[in-house]
Design an enzyme around this catalytic site. Structure first.
Site, short mmCIF file in Angstrom:
data_model
loop_
_atom_site.label_atom_id
_atom_site.label_comp_id
_atom_site.label_asym_id
_atom_site.label_seq_id
_atom_site.Cartn_x
_atom_site.Cartn_y
_atom_site.Cartn_z
N ASP A 60 61.74 -24.94 -2.59
CA ASP A 60 62.92 -25.03 -1.73
C ASP A 60 64.05 -24.15 -2.25
O ASP A 60 64.62 -24.41 -3.31
CB ASP A 60 63.36 -26.50 -1.69
CG ASP A 60 64.48 -26.76 -0.71
OD1 ASP A 60 64.99 -25.81 -0.10
OD2 ASP A 60 64.85 -27.94 -0.55
N ASP A 84 66.55 -20.82 4.04
CA ASP A 84 66.17 -22.04 3.33
C ASP A 84 64.70 -22.37 3.58
O ASP A 84 64.32 -22.80 4.66
CB ASP A 84 67.06 -23.18 3.81
CG ASP A 84 66.86 -24.47 3.02
OD1 ASP A 84 65.96 -24.49 2.14
OD2 ASP A 84 67.58 -25.44 3.28
#
Length: 365
Positions: free
Chosen positions: A75, A254
């Site tokens: 992430d 992201d």
């Protein structure tokens, strides 16, 4: 521990249940919870990723000796690294797989972190690309997880790829520790997402990019905010008209976000322009119309990156298909903010360059 498959170093993955089977399982789990609780030297290394229903990509790592495997999301929206702890309450049924390593007692991280947890003691995590150049990593053991969103996930934990300044735990991130070992060819990593479900539906590559996953060359955009994977969008364009971000707006790339998100009002306007229908704050179109939908273009540093209807509509067997855009209002001073998640990265192979503080996009194949 990384297994070896030349020329890259890869983590093999097991194939999960089908999307429908997993969703049915999750619904049963949620119902049960509600009823009961009322609430590397000059190298390039790669990690194979698995795709869950075009929204979740995760890879497998191992912790400890003997090793214990966990499925984690890599992430870029966070710098913290956590897995569920053996100290996770038996009444917290969302914890799933737990870390069973021995403990000398928890130590509290500086600052606050949600999910709640403590810093793992002892050697922590060993990510070993080969026996000579191992990387020992501190990590967080989570002792409490919220039902939403973690009750609906197919992964066990999060491995953050953000800058160290983002780390709420104040622990040095995994990629920074790897860079410090000077085992990478370049201080970059890249993400490839395929829409194929199951094994090897994507890959995380540390130290470079794989030319087999893209065509043409990368177009690089400098980050606009120090210590964040954030760039400046210069306009959101449909049929040659700018429908949002006329004066520019901050945009985060992201890998831990499934959809493309933006301010609720902007997303609503965009969905009305393409003809989507709103239901419960989600947007839908007729599945047989997705190839006829207008393209949506994002402009960065003077160059446009375009998604066709088939790129931003999720596959379903029903008559109505979900559009992979979602309204999300983020308060100042961080917001308003756009976030480019899985939907965008599936179309554009993405390279994150720590040395030059830039993000590169190339057409994925």
């Amino acid at each position: 521990v990384f297994g070896i498959r030349m020329p890259f170093w890869e983590i093999p993955l097991k194939k999960m249940a089908s999307a429908k089977e997993s969703m049915k399982l999750n619904r049963r789990l949620l119902g049960k919870i509600n009823r009961e609780d009322n609430f590397l030297y000059n190298k390039i290394f790669s990690v194979v990723l698995t795709n869950y229903e075009d929204t979740q990509y995760y890879g497998e790592i191992s912790i400890g000796s003997p090793s214990q495997n966990f499925k984690v999301v890599f992430d870029t929206g966070t710098s913290d690294f956590w897995v569920p702890s053996i100290l996770c309450s038996p009444f917290n049924k969302v914890c799933g797989k737990i870390l069973t390593l021995g403990h000398q007692g928890p130590s509290s991280p500086e600052g606050s972190l949600d999910p709640r947890g403590h810093i793992g003691s002892g050697e922590g995590v060993r990510l070993s690309c080969n026996p000579t150049h191992g990387v020992t990593q501190l990590f967080l053991e989570v002792t409490s997880l919220s039902l939403i969103p973690f009750g609906l996930t197919q992964f066990d934990g999060i491995l953050g790829l953000g800058y160290p300044e983002q780390a709420r735990s104040k622990i040095t991130p995994v990629f920074d520790n790897i860079m410090a070992k000077k085992v990478l060819n370049k201080n970059v990593f890249s993400i490839y997402y395929d829409r194929t479900s199951g094994q090897k539906a994507g890959e995380l590559i540390l130290g470079g990019s794989d030319p087999n996953y893209y065509r043409g060359s990368f177009y690089y955009v400098k980050t606009s905010r120090p210590h964040f994977w954030q760039i400046q969008m210069q306009g959101l364009i449909v049929r040659s008209h700018v429908v949002s971000c006329e004066n520019g707006c901050p945009t985060v790339v992201d890998t831990g976000t499934s959809f493309i998100t933006g301010p609720s009002n902007s997303i609503w306007t965009l969905m009305m322009v393409i003809g989507a229908k709103e239901k419960d704050k989600e947007y839908f179109v007729k599945c047989n119309q997705k190839k006829k939908l207008s393209s949506i273009s994002f402009k960065f540093d003077g160059k446009t990156f375009t998604l066709q209807g088939s790129d931003y509509v999720l596959e379903h067997n029903d008559k109505m298909c979900m559009v992979a855009f979602h309204g999300k209002d983020i308060a100042k001073p961080v917001g308003p903010l756009w976030i480019l998640g899985t939907t965008f990265i599936q179309k554009f192979y993405t390279e994150f360059d720590r040395h030059n503080n830039r993000i590169g996009f190339a057409f994925a194949v």
